[in-house]
Scaffold this motif. Structure first.
Motif, PDB file in Angstrom:
ATOM      1  N   SER A  46      57.836  58.428  66.854  1.00  0.00           N
ATOM      2  CA  SER A  46      57.750  57.639  68.078  1.00  0.00           C
ATOM      3  C   SER A  46      56.445  56.852  68.119  1.00  0.00           C
ATOM      4  N   LEU A  47      55.361  57.456  67.662  1.00  0.00           N
ATOM      5  CA  LEU A  47      54.073  56.755  67.629  1.00  0.00           C
ATOM      6  C   LEU A  47      54.093  55.619  66.620  1.00  0.00           C
ATOM      7  N   THR A  48      54.745  55.830  65.472  1.00  0.00           N
ATOM      8  CA  THR A  48      54.792  54.763  64.471  1.00  0.00           C
ATOM      9  C   THR A  48      55.550  53.554  64.996  1.00  0.00           C
ATOM     10  N   ALA A  49      56.487  53.790  65.925  1.00  0.00           N
ATOM     11  CA  ALA A  49      57.258  52.680  66.485  1.00  0.00           C
ATOM     12  C   ALA A  49      56.426  51.841  67.447  1.00  0.00           C
ATOM     13  N   SER A  50      55.483  52.468  68.133  1.00  0.00           N
ATOM     14  CA  SER A  50      54.688  51.739  69.127  1.00  0.00           C
ATOM     15  C   SER A  50      53.350  51.261  68.578  1.00  0.00           C
ATOM     16  N   GLY A  51      52.801  51.968  67.578  1.00  0.00           N
ATOM     17  CA  GLY A  51      51.551  51.554  66.955  1.00  0.00           C
ATOM     18  C   GLY A  51      50.337  51.793  67.839  1.00  0.00           C
ATOM     19  N   ARG A 101      53.093  47.119  65.645  1.00  0.00           N
ATOM     20  CA  ARG A 101      51.690  47.179  65.251  1.00  0.00           C
ATOM     21  C   ARG A 101      51.446  48.367  64.333  1.00  0.00           C
ATOM     22  N   PRO A 102      50.461  48.287  63.463  1.00  0.00           N
ATOM     23  CA  PRO A 102      50.081  49.455  62.674  1.00  0.00           C
ATOM     24  C   PRO A 102      49.629  50.601  63.584  1.00  0.00           C
ATOM     25  N   GLU A 106      52.699  47.938  59.224  1.00  0.00           N
ATOM     26  CA  GLU A 106      53.899  47.351  59.823  1.00  0.00           C
ATOM     27  C   GLU A 106      55.144  47.550  58.980  1.00  0.00           C
ATOM     28  N   ASP A 107      54.985  47.611  57.659  1.00  0.00           N
ATOM     29  CA  ASP A 107      56.159  47.745  56.791  1.00  0.00           C
ATOM     30  C   ASP A 107      56.625  49.187  56.654  1.00  0.00           C
TER      31      ASP A 107
END
Length: 332
Positions: free
Chosen positions: A267-272, A186-187, A316-317
């Motif tokens: 880590s936050l960018t991975a979970s969104g 997720r974004p 997402e990208d």
């Protein structure tokens, strides 16, 4: 060739709306950018605002639409269509702006219009009845339901190929609509709070944050005393549990970006989702350095103040943008 003669000649329409259930109450905005030549929607945006007034939400929709134009084509000729008579008349210069919040937002909108003008484009405003603003109204209702939307059409030929980039309604944790997004990630909507110098500023920071985020927001932060208290108060206001750790302290040895903060950010960018992170000035700059690829010799060049807010969006990208930095109007 002057800036005024460098316009792209392209025409774009911004349709924007905002609402508040309670006025002030649970608020959100919606905005879209349309190609008037074929009616094709190029960008759709929606974002919860927490507790805010109708007028703040309407202006927030306008700001989002103008920023989207700057991303698409800053030299375009832009027609803004809204069903808010107040915003249209104030932005057209026919009505005075008396409320301080409205004045601040209107000035921000005028700055964006000036950027478009400086690139050779132009912006004008048109009032439309609500029934002709249904698309933006639907997006603002999504936002008031706690959803965030960011859809960008990169394939303007409209042939339905994979060049269309879309993120569905987001960021409430556990939202069932997330399954409709094209990837499993997720974004991320990250709001960075630079820890204030003392407790006196904490209530004002909490109020400002609640205007910007909605249900499902997570709170993380550094583990020093003041940052922990700040995170606890924010979490209580948002009815969630805070998570504090040394990773967000920004106190690791070395110059420039703190690698522990950058790791926590990744880590936050991975979970969104939507996250509020309480950190130090170095922590804020470490995230900005990662997004902007700032060289170490320019690491401290961005001004941030204690108690300020900075927002980063990651799609997402993996592409990321800085929505705003060093917002301090709530501290005045």
């Amino acid at each position: 060739m002057t800036a005024a003669s460098r316009g792209s000649g392209r025409r774009l329409v911004v349709e924007a709306d905002g609402g508040s259930r309670g006025n002030p109450g649970v608020a959100g905005y919606g905005a879209l950018v349309r190609d008037p030549a074929n009616g094709r929607v190029l960008v759709e945006l929606a974002e919860p605002l927490g507790k805010a007034s109708n007028n703040v939400a309407e202006y927030s929709g306008l700001l989002a639409g103008l920023r989207a134009v700057l991303d698409l084509d800053p030299g375009a000729t832009v027609r803004v269509k809204m069903d808010s008579k107040l915003v249209v008349e104030q932005m057209s210069g026919r009505w005075k702006i008396k409320h301080e919040d409205m004045r601040r937002l209107a000035l921000e909108a005028r700055d964006l219009c000036a950027e478009i003008s400086d690139a050779g484009g132009s912006v004008d405003f048109e009032w439309i009845p609500r029934e002709k603003n249904k698309d933006a109204d639907a997006l603002s209702n999504d936002a008031m339901d706690g959803k965030s939307v960011h859809r960008i059409v990169t394939n303007e030929a409209g042939d339905g190929s994979d060049a269309d980039r879309e993120s569905s309604s987001l960021p409430a944790q556990g939202d069932s609509e997330i399954a409709s997004t094209p990837t499993s990630t997720r974004p991320l909507r990250l709001l960075l709070v630079q820890a204030p110098l003392d407790d006196a500023a904490v209530p004002r920071v909490v109020t400002a944050v609640r205007r910007l985020v909605g249900p499902g927001t997570s709170v993380v932060g550094a583990d020093d005393d003041l940052a922990t208290r700040m995170a606890a108060d924010l979490a209580a206001a948002l009815e969630v549990e805070p998570h504090t750790a040394g990773d967000w302290s920004g106190q690791a040895p070395g110059e420039g970006a703190d690698d522990r903060v950058r790791t926590a950010y990744h880590s936050l960018t991975a979970s969104g989702g939507t996250v509020v992170a309480v950190t130090s000035r170095r922590g804020v700059l470490s995230v900005l350095a990662d997004v902007l690829d700032t060289p170490v010799e320019r690491f401290w060049a961005v001004a941030t103040a204690p108690g300020s807010l900075t927002a980063v969006w990651v799609w997402e990208d993996g592409s990321a943008s800085v929505a705003f930095t060093n917002r301090t109007d709530h501290l005045a």
